[in-house]
Design a protein around this motif. Structure first.
Motif, short mmCIF file in Angstrom:
data_model
loop_
_atom_site.label_atom_id
_atom_site.label_comp_id
_atom_site.label_asym_id
_atom_site.label_seq_id
_atom_site.Cartn_x
_atom_site.Cartn_y
_atom_site.Cartn_z
N LYS A 86 0.84 -1.19 0.00
CA LYS A 86 0.00 0.00 0.00
C LYS A 86 0.88 1.24 0.00
CE LYS A 86 -3.91 0.03 2.16
NZ LYS A 86 -4.96 0.07 3.22
N ALA A 87 0.53 2.17 -0.87
CA ALA A 87 1.31 3.40 -1.02
C ALA A 87 0.38 4.60 -0.95
CB ALA A 87 2.06 3.40 -2.34
N LEU A 134 -0.08 1.38 5.61
CA LEU A 134 0.73 1.92 4.52
C LEU A 134 2.18 1.43 4.64
CD1 LEU A 134 -0.49 5.64 4.48
CD2 LEU A 134 -0.85 3.96 2.65
N ASP A 135 2.79 1.17 3.50
CA ASP A 135 4.20 0.77 3.47
C ASP A 135 5.11 1.90 3.01
OD1 ASP A 135 3.81 -2.11 4.07
OD2 ASP A 135 2.70 -2.08 2.18
N ILE A 136 4.59 2.77 2.15
CA ILE A 136 5.45 3.80 1.56
C ILE A 136 4.66 5.06 1.26
CG2 ILE A 136 5.12 3.11 -0.86
CD1 ILE A 136 8.15 3.51 -1.26
N LEU A 169 9.49 6.72 3.81
CA LEU A 169 9.23 7.99 3.12
C LEU A 169 10.28 8.24 2.05
CD1 LEU A 169 7.76 10.75 2.82
CD2 LEU A 169 9.29 11.63 4.61
N ILE A 170 9.83 8.48 0.83
CA ILE A 170 10.71 8.90 -0.25
C ILE A 170 10.39 10.34 -0.59
CG2 ILE A 170 11.32 8.60 -2.69
CD1 ILE A 170 10.96 5.64 -2.37
N VAL A 171 11.40 11.21 -0.48
CA VAL A 171 11.25 12.62 -0.83
C VAL A 171 11.98 12.87 -2.14
CG1 VAL A 171 11.67 15.00 -0.13
CG2 VAL A 171 11.10 13.29 1.60
N ASP A 172 11.23 13.24 -3.15
CA ASP A 172 11.80 13.54 -4.47
C ASP A 172 12.14 15.02 -4.51
OD1 ASP A 172 12.48 13.86 -7.10
OD2 ASP A 172 10.57 13.18 -7.92
N GLU A 173 13.44 15.33 -4.57
CA GLU A 173 13.90 16.71 -4.58
C GLU A 173 14.38 17.14 -5.97
OE1 GLU A 173 15.18 17.41 0.07
OE2 GLU A 173 16.77 17.29 -1.44
N MET A 174 13.67 16.73 -6.99
CA MET A 174 14.06 17.06 -8.36
C MET A 174 14.21 18.56 -8.58
SD MET A 174 12.28 15.91 -11.95
CE MET A 174 12.71 14.19 -11.70
N TYR A 175 13.36 19.36 -7.91
CA TYR A 175 13.37 20.81 -8.14
C TYR A 175 13.86 21.61 -6.94
CZ TYR A 175 10.46 19.43 -12.10
OH TYR A 175 9.99 18.84 -13.25
N VAL A 176 14.39 20.95 -5.93
CA VAL A 176 14.73 21.65 -4.69
C VAL A 176 15.82 22.69 -4.89
CG1 VAL A 176 16.55 20.09 -3.82
CG2 VAL A 176 15.02 21.26 -2.21
N GLU A 177 16.74 22.48 -5.83
CA GLU A 177 17.86 23.41 -6.01
C GLU A 177 17.42 24.74 -6.61
OE1 GLU A 177 20.97 20.03 -7.37
OE2 GLU A 177 18.78 19.86 -7.57
N GLU A 193 19.52 10.63 10.70
CA GLU A 193 18.79 10.16 11.88
C GLU A 193 17.52 9.36 11.57
OE1 GLU A 193 16.89 13.49 14.08
OE2 GLU A 193 17.94 14.80 12.66
N PHE A 194 17.15 9.27 10.30
CA PHE A 194 15.93 8.54 9.95
C PHE A 194 16.23 7.48 8.89
CE2 PHE A 194 14.29 12.56 11.59
CZ PHE A 194 13.28 12.14 12.44
N PRO A 195 16.34 6.22 9.30
CA PRO A 195 16.59 5.15 8.33
C PRO A 195 15.40 4.86 7.42
CG PRO A 195 16.23 4.22 10.51
CD PRO A 195 16.30 5.70 10.68
N ASN A 196 14.24 5.44 7.74
CA ASN A 196 13.04 5.25 6.91
C ASN A 196 12.89 6.34 5.87
OD1 ASN A 196 12.48 7.07 9.11
ND2 ASN A 196 10.30 6.92 8.67
#
Length: 349
Positions: A86-87, A134-136, A169-177, A193-196
């Protein structure tokens, strides 16, 4: 015979691609020219120089860096290993997330961003919506197509809640710069500090080199990293891409100039279009802007067609969940191009 529109006088500008208007960094061009003969060799299996350059640029350690052929490739890698049943995705968000998750068999649910509040994400409300089943959770920061971002403190709150519920948690920082406060927003420091947490970055947009075809992830999870190391394809980045990437991440003049240009053009385009009452602007924070069409009967297809006659290719958003044929998105290019784009859109709206 009717008058033929002389569209050949206009250059084609990809406002739908969200690429840096400065184009390919000179450092990349020079590096490729100087090392063209290297394509006879296989790349370094461990990409030590490239990963070191990435680590220095992103502010992490070499051992935390994983590289792949673009963000979707890395997302597929993570989902194939995590096997999320589940996502959860934000709505609206990039269409690629759903494609990858559906391919791996995930059941997808959505957290709707409120249009009446400019699609701003309430982290508190999102935390309330998290379910232990939820898994992700995959989010873009800043979000595509809304061009809105959340703070690092908010990501921390989200990570703590996800950790309690066993959610990766996956954070997509494609536009962060492209953000003015990029260094204060990026979630890379939180990986310690967060392995997840895994943070994805692509070079395609900020460095305007989609043809180099590589992206990277930052994560501190030894168990997951070990599996990824066994699963990832060796020599998956081309020799020239790896060599050029090293110089690219050290090109501080290009990096600083890019942020300056985007800051200025983002402000000018927003201010130029804001007085128009037949559109609604969602104030941008990245290098692109989402716009809602308010004129009765006018659709994104009609606006896109009108713009294409001037060589202006904008993004229709009718295929994005949570949006419709009333929404368009475009990025910011150089001043002359942006003047033409703004005037062309205002002609029809």
């Amino acid at each position: 015979m009717g008058k033929v529109s002389r569209i050949e006088q206009y250059e084609t500008v990809l406002y739908d691609a969200n690429l840096n208007p400065l184009g390919i960094p000179a450092s990349v061009k020079q590096s490729i020219a100087n090392n063209i003969s290297s394509i006879i060799k296989y790349p370094d299996m461990y990409y030590t120089k490239l990963r070191t350059a990435i680590a220095d640029y992103a502010g992490t350690e070499l051992v935390r860096v994983t590289i792949g052929n673009g963000s979707p490739d890395l997302l597929r890698l993570f989902t194939s290993i995590i096997h999320p049943k589940k996502a959860l995705l934000l709505s609206p968000c990039g269409t690629e997330y759903e494609k990858v998750l559906r391919f791996c068999g995930s059941e997808i649910s959505y957290f709707d961003l409120p249009e009446e509040n400019e699609f701003l994400l309430s982290v508190e409300a999102l935390i309330e919506a998290l379910d232990p089943s939820l898994d992700i959770l995959v989010i873009g920061n800043p979000n595509n197509p809304t061009s809105k971002r959340i703070t690092r403190d908010e990501i921390r709150q989200l990570l703590e809640a996800c950790r309690e519920k066993g959610i990766f948690l996956i954070v997509d920082e494609m536009y962060v710069e492209f953000l003015d406060d990029y260094e204060e927003v990026t979630a890379v420091p939180l990986t310690e500090e967060f392995p997840n947490l895994a943070v994805l970055r692509s070079v395609s947009k900020f460095f305007a080199v989609p043809g180099l075809r590589f992206a990277y992830a930052v994560m501190k999870n030894d168990a997951l990293s070990k599996v990824i190391d066994q699963a990832i394809t060796r020599n998956n980045i081309a020799t020239l891409s790896a060599i050029a990437g090293v110089d690219m991440f050290k090109d501080t003049a290009y990096i600083e100039n890019s942020r300056s240009v985007i800051h200025t053009e983002r402000s000018l385009v927003y201010l130029a279009m804001k007085p128009c009452r037949s559109i609604r602007l969602y104030k941008p924070e990245a290098n692109f802007m989402l716009v809602r069409l308010l004129k009765d009967g006018l659709t994104s297809s009609e606006v896109a067609e009108h713009c294409s006659k001037r060589g202006i290719m904008i993004r229709r958003c009718d295929d994005m969940r949570g949006l419709s044929n009333q929404y368009i998105r475009f990025c910011f290019m150089n001043p002359r191009q942006n003047d033409l784009m703004v005037n062309t859109i205002l002609e029809i709206v």
